[in-house]
Design a protein around this motif. Structure first.
Motif, PDB file in Angstrom:
ATOM      1  N   THR C 176       4.994 -34.011 -20.440  1.00 32.08           N
ATOM      2  CA  THR C 176       5.474 -33.212 -19.325  1.00 32.08           C
ATOM      3  C   THR C 176       4.365 -32.245 -18.918  1.00 32.08           C
ATOM      4  N   GLY C 177       4.535 -31.618 -17.767  1.00 31.00           N
ATOM      5  CA  GLY C 177       3.512 -30.701 -17.267  1.00 31.00           C
ATOM      6  C   GLY C 177       3.197 -29.595 -18.255  1.00 31.00           C
ATOM      7  N   SER C 178       4.219 -28.992 -18.846  1.00 32.92           N
ATOM      8  CA  SER C 178       3.983 -27.863 -19.757  1.00 32.92           C
ATOM      9  C   SER C 178       3.301 -28.331 -21.040  1.00 32.92           C
ATOM     10  N   GLN C 179       3.675 -29.530 -21.495  1.00 36.18           N
ATOM     11  CA  GLN C 179       3.022 -30.074 -22.698  1.00 36.18           C
ATOM     12  C   GLN C 179       1.545 -30.326 -22.425  1.00 36.18           C
ATOM     13  N   PHE C 180       1.278 -30.915 -21.265  1.00 33.63           N
ATOM     14  CA  PHE C 180      -0.085 -31.280 -20.930  1.00 33.63           C
ATOM     15  C   PHE C 180      -0.953 -30.024 -20.777  1.00 33.63           C
ATOM     16  N   PHE C 181      -0.372 -28.992 -20.153  1.00 34.32           N
ATOM     17  CA  PHE C 181      -1.104 -27.737 -19.980  1.00 34.32           C
ATOM     18  C   PHE C 181      -1.465 -27.137 -21.342  1.00 34.32           C
ATOM     19  N   THR C 182      -0.489 -27.091 -22.244  1.00 24.85           N
ATOM     20  CA  THR C 182      -0.726 -26.561 -23.588  1.00 24.85           C
ATOM     21  C   THR C 182      -1.824 -27.359 -24.291  1.00 24.85           C
ATOM     22  N   PHE C 183      -1.719 -28.675 -24.151  1.00 21.40           N
ATOM     23  CA  PHE C 183      -2.710 -29.548 -24.780  1.00 21.40           C
ATOM     24  C   PHE C 183      -4.111 -29.225 -24.262  1.00 21.40           C
ATOM     25  N   CYS C 184      -4.246 -29.068 -22.946  1.00 18.40           N
ATOM     26  CA  CYS C 184      -5.568 -28.812 -22.365  1.00 18.40           C
ATOM     27  C   CYS C 184      -6.136 -27.478 -22.851  1.00 18.40           C
ATOM     28  N   VAL C 185      -5.275 -26.444 -22.886  1.00 18.13           N
ATOM     29  CA  VAL C 185      -5.753 -25.134 -23.362  1.00 18.13           C
ATOM     30  C   VAL C 185      -6.200 -25.248 -24.817  1.00 18.13           C
ATOM     31  N   ALA C 186      -5.416 -25.970 -25.618  1.00 15.97           N
ATOM     32  CA  ALA C 186      -5.769 -26.136 -27.033  1.00 15.97           C
ATOM     33  C   ALA C 186      -7.106 -26.865 -27.169  1.00 15.97           C
ATOM     34  N   LEU C 187      -7.299 -27.870 -26.314  1.00 15.11           N
ATOM     35  CA  LEU C 187      -8.555 -28.630 -26.371  1.00 15.11           C
ATOM     36  C   LEU C 187      -9.736 -27.730 -26.016  1.00 15.11           C
ATOM     37  N   VAL C 188      -9.585 -26.940 -24.969  1.00 13.29           N
ATOM     38  CA  VAL C 188     -10.661 -26.025 -24.580  1.00 13.29           C
ATOM     39  C   VAL C 188     -10.937 -25.029 -25.711  1.00 13.29           C
ATOM     40  N   ALA C 189      -9.869 -24.549 -26.337  1.00  8.46           N
ATOM     41  CA  ALA C 189     -10.029 -23.592 -27.435  1.00  8.46           C
ATOM     42  C   ALA C 189     -10.832 -24.204 -28.576  1.00  8.46           C
ATOM     43  N   MET C 190     -10.529 -25.451 -28.924  1.00 15.38           N
ATOM     44  CA  MET C 190     -11.242 -26.116 -30.028  1.00 15.38           C
ATOM     45  C   MET C 190     -12.709 -26.337 -29.669  1.00 15.38           C
ATOM     46  N   LEU C 191     -12.954 -26.744 -28.414  1.00 15.42           N
ATOM     47  CA  LEU C 191     -14.342 -26.975 -28.007  1.00 15.42           C
ATOM     48  C   LEU C 191     -15.125 -25.656 -28.028  1.00 15.42           C
ATOM     49  N   LEU C 192     -14.469 -24.570 -27.605  1.00 15.78           N
ATOM     50  CA  LEU C 192     -15.139 -23.264 -27.663  1.00 15.78           C
ATOM     51  C   LEU C 192     -15.400 -22.858 -29.105  1.00 15.78           C
ATOM     52  N   LEU C 193     -14.427 -23.167 -29.976  1.00 20.53           N
ATOM     53  CA  LEU C 193     -14.613 -22.846 -31.391  1.00 20.53           C
ATOM     54  C   LEU C 193     -15.837 -23.585 -31.935  1.00 20.53           C
ATOM     55  N   PHE C 194     -15.958 -24.853 -31.566  1.00 21.51           N
ATOM     56  CA  PHE C 194     -17.130 -25.631 -31.976  1.00 21.51           C
ATOM     57  C   PHE C 194     -18.413 -24.972 -31.462  1.00 21.51           C
ATOM     58  N   ALA C 195     -18.416 -24.615 -30.168  1.00 25.34           N
ATOM     59  CA  ALA C 195     -19.626 -24.014 -29.578  1.00 25.34           C
ATOM     60  C   ALA C 195     -19.999 -22.732 -30.316  1.00 25.34           C
ATOM     61  N   THR C 196     -18.997 -21.933 -30.664  1.00 22.48           N
ATOM     62  CA  THR C 196     -19.271 -20.671 -31.360  1.00 22.48           C
ATOM     63  C   THR C 196     -19.838 -20.930 -32.749  1.00 22.48           C
ATOM     64  N   LEU C 197     -19.153 -21.800 -33.489  1.00 20.38           N
ATOM     65  CA  LEU C 197     -19.617 -22.096 -34.851  1.00 20.38           C
ATOM     66  C   LEU C 197     -21.019 -22.697 -34.826  1.00 20.38           C
ATOM     67  N   TYR C 198     -21.241 -23.560 -33.841  1.00 15.03           N
ATOM     68  CA  TYR C 198     -22.546 -24.207 -33.667  1.00 15.03           C
ATOM     69  C   TYR C 198     -23.629 -23.151 -33.462  1.00 15.03           C
ATOM     70  N   ASN C 199     -23.335 -22.187 -32.579  1.00 11.95           N
ATOM     71  CA  ASN C 199     -24.308 -21.129 -32.318  1.00 11.95           C
ATOM     72  C   ASN C 199     -24.561 -20.271 -33.548  1.00 11.95           C
ATOM     73  N   VAL C 200     -23.483 -19.963 -34.274  1.00 10.25           N
ATOM     74  CA  VAL C 200     -23.632 -19.105 -35.454  1.00 10.25           C
ATOM     75  C   VAL C 200     -24.505 -19.799 -36.500  1.00 10.25           C
ATOM     76  N   GLU C 201     -24.177 -21.081 -36.773  1.00  9.81           N
ATOM     77  CA  GLU C 201     -24.937 -21.789 -37.802  1.00  9.81           C
ATOM     78  C   GLU C 201     -26.392 -21.959 -37.382  1.00  9.81           C
ATOM     79  N   LEU C 202     -26.569 -22.235 -36.090  1.00 14.89           N
ATOM     80  CA  LEU C 202     -27.920 -22.426 -35.575  1.00 14.89           C
ATOM     81  C   LEU C 202     -28.726 -21.128 -35.657  1.00 14.89           C
ATOM     82  N   ALA C 203     -28.065 -20.006 -35.343  1.00  8.81           N
ATOM     83  CA  ALA C 203     -28.737 -18.704 -35.430  1.00  8.81           C
ATOM     84  C   ALA C 203     -29.189 -18.457 -36.862  1.00  8.81           C
ATOM     85  N   GLY C 204     -28.335 -18.822 -37.834  1.00  8.82           N
ATOM     86  CA  GLY C 204     -28.694 -18.678 -39.238  1.00  8.82           C
ATOM     87  C   GLY C 204     -29.926 -19.493 -39.576  1.00  8.82           C
TER      88      GLY C 204
END
Lengths: 202, 188, 219
Positions: C176-204
């Motif tokens: 449904t629309g609300s499920q899909f919206f939640t899914f997309c936000v969650a996906l963006v959140a995970m990708l951002l989490l990856f980008a952050t962790l990637y930057n932190v480890e790389l900075a180290g």
């Protein structure tokens, strides 16, 4: 092309002199099939037989691949081959050809033994084995060259090779010849293109 | 022949050497000295195109014009001397006649059909020299070439060194090559 | 500095949406919400492996040491997200079917294969001495990984009947629309989490390199 043939001939000549790898592969595959007979309850071995055959073949191939670069490793021969002005892909192809020859020689014994121990063999299975040999040699030669560069060596090759060999087992057990051919094509091209980076720094 | 500026070699966090300049013209001889583990072999492997420098710029001749002899003779132990050289002659696109000529010159003709694994260390080193000279390289890179050679072997080596070509030698015995040396590089 | 803040905000929003906004699934009940973690984590893991392979290709082209480190860090993150995929998938299987593992769930089996494959990547890296050879081999292995993903997926599809409840099919999402919206936000959140962790480890890693260079200057 003549480089490839010369290098493959060299490998067969080395094996002819040393007589180590092929006898080991033959004994191993027979022992594996025998163990599988005892590992399964009576009556189920025919149902599971194809799975047994493919497990035995993959592990036998692994045994052969572990030995494939022994001469190069012990005598620093990668340097000698890398120094030569020939195409490095020819080194991969030569080694892969000799690996296919070893696999085929082991299977000439293993397949009839399998047919006698369990149940008969179809033409489809033989075709699948032939296609699988190409994929195993293509990937295994590249990973074999990686493994001998590491400290873990014999330990490393199974870890590198087995996850990549899972699709071969699927294609073999299911008898999906088109899938095996696709696997061969994809990984042969990839291995051919990347092998030079594995054996040479420069 | 060779033009290297600011060459450095590093393995991970371990620095082998840095800031090395090498300039070698045709006919020049570079003598590399230093203790074991000081970086001689690393530099020679770079000059033989077996390894990449971690930093610096480097011009080298093409692979088929370089001959490199390292600590190993780089021959297959299970093959005979003749089989080894015929294989490399194929890979280097060299006439087979040259194989016989070199085996004669280095006193290995009688032993040509014996497996090199049965050779003494000195014979293996002489066979290594055959392999290196097979394609008449214009740059010769020799890492401790006097290793295991007897008096006769050393004479043969001296003759090789006298030939007109660019030469890089790493050695613990610099006196032997002193007469030809045009440049020196001492690792500490 | 903006990325961690953004990640925290989106991640918080995703968690809020998952627990308070998305409707409870009619068939599977509350436990279906783990879907909003499991699938985005899995997709992020693919993104890590893909990014790692891209950097590997960059390394082979440019021989730039930084690309080698970036490829390693991306694959490292990919394995962490891959392990999380296996764990969340296993929990979901327990909640839905009462078993910890189901060979009939293709994505999960694929992740097991990939997990095995990429763990060997670390064995390879730790087994070979640092330097250009190791970087070359790691890069080649990373390229094999991205090729293996579709090949293994096909193999697993071939190997079994497809009985897992499909949330996506070829006609697009069935959510449904609300499920899909939640899914997309969650996906963006995970990708951002990856980008952050990637930057932190790389900075180290970069810091380590700087320290090394400084130490070399001093000696």
């Amino acid at each position: 092309m003549s480089d490839t043939v010369a290098l493959a001939r060299k490998d067969l000549l080395l094996e002819l002199r040393a007589k180590e790898t092929l006898p080991a592969m033959l004994l191993f595959v027979l022992a594996a099939l025998t163990i599988f007979h005892f590992a399964l309850p009576r009556g189920t071995s025919d149902v599971a037989a194809r799975g047994l055959l493919w497990s035995a073949l993959v592990f036998t191939a692994l045994l052969g691949l572990t030995r494939a670069f022994v001469a190069e490793r012990e005598q620093g021969m990668f340097d000698a081959l890398v120094l030569a002005p020939c195409d490095r892909s020819a080194i991969w192809l030569g080694k892969a050809l000799s690996v296919v020859a070893f696999l085929a020689a082991a299977e000439v014994v293993a397949l009839p033994a399998f047919a006698a121990f369990f149940h008969g063999l179809g033409g489809r299975t033989i075709a699948a084995v032939a296609l699988a040999d190409i994929g195993i040699a293509a990937v295994g030669t590249l990973f074999g060259a990686m493994a001998v560069a590491g400290r873990a060596r014999e330990l490393l090759l199974p870890l590198l090779f087995l996850p990549t060999a899972i699709p071969i087992v699927v294609g073999g057990v299911g008898g999906y010849l088109w899938f095996l051919a696709l696997y061969d094509a994809i990984f042969a091209v990839l291995a051919w293109a990347t092998f030079e980076y594995v054996i040479a720094e420069a | 022949m060779i033009r290297g500026r600011g060459l450095a070699k590093r393995y991970g966090d371990r620095r082998v050497f840095a800031g090395i300049d090498v300039e070698l013209a045709d006919g020049d001889t570079l003598l590399v000295t230093g203790a074991n583990g000081s970086g001689k072999t690393s530099l020679l492997r770079i000059l033989a195109r077996l390894a990449l420098p971690s930093a610096g710029s480097l011009e080298l001749p093409a692979r088929e014009r370089i001959g490199y002899l390292g600590h190993e003779p780089l021959v297959y132990r299970e093959l005979t001397a003749l089989e080894n050289l015929v294989l490399f002659a194929r890979l280097y696109r060299v006439e087979r006649e040259r194989v016989g000529m070199l085996l004669e010159r280095f006193g290995l003709w009688e032993a040509r059909n014996e497996r090199t694994g049965t050779f003494s260390r000195g014979m293996q080193q002489r066979l290594g020299l055959c392999r290196v000279l097979l394609h008449e390289p214009s740059l010769l890179v020799l890492d401790e070439p006097t290793n295991a050679l007897d008096a006769h072997g050393l004479e043969l080596l001296d003759a090789v060194v006298e030939e007109p070509r660019a030469l890089v030698v790493a050695t613990h015995d610099p006196a032997r090559f002193a007469r030809r040396a045009t440049q020196r590089l001492a690792f500490t | 500095m903006k990325l961690p803040a953004l990640t925290t905000a989106v991640f918080g929003a995703a968690v809020a949406l998952i627990f308070f906004y998305a409707p409870t699934d009619a068939d599977q009940g509350f436990s279906q919400r783990i879907f909003y973690f499991h699938v985005p984590i899995a997709l992020t893991s693919y993104a890590c492996f893909g990014w790692g392979a891209w950097k590997a290709l960059r390394y082979l082209r440019t021989r730039d040491e930084r690309a080698d480190v970036e490829s390693y860090v991306a694959i490292h993150q990919g394995v962490v997200f891959g392990a999380l995929t296996l764990i969340t998938g296993s929990v979901w299987a327990k909640a839905s079917w009462g078993v910890w593992w189901s060979w009939s769930e293709n994505q999960l089996v694929l992740f097991l294969v990939l997990f095995l494959f990429y763990c060997a990547y670390f064995m390879l890296r730790y087994s070979v001495d640092p330097g250009p050879s190791r970087a070359n081999m790691s890069a080649v292995y990373a390229l094999f990984g991205v090729v293996l993903i579709p090949v293994s997926f096909l193999a697993i599809r071939l190997s079994q009947h497809f009985i897992h409840p499909v949330v996506f099919n070829s006609h697009g999402p069935q959510m449904t629309g609300s499920q899909f919206f939640t899914f997309c936000v969650a996906l963006v959140a995970m990708l951002l989490l990856f980008a952050t962790l990637y930057n932190v480890e790389l900075a180290g890693k970069r810091l380590d390199a700087h320290v090394r260079d400084l130490r070399e200057l001093l000696t």
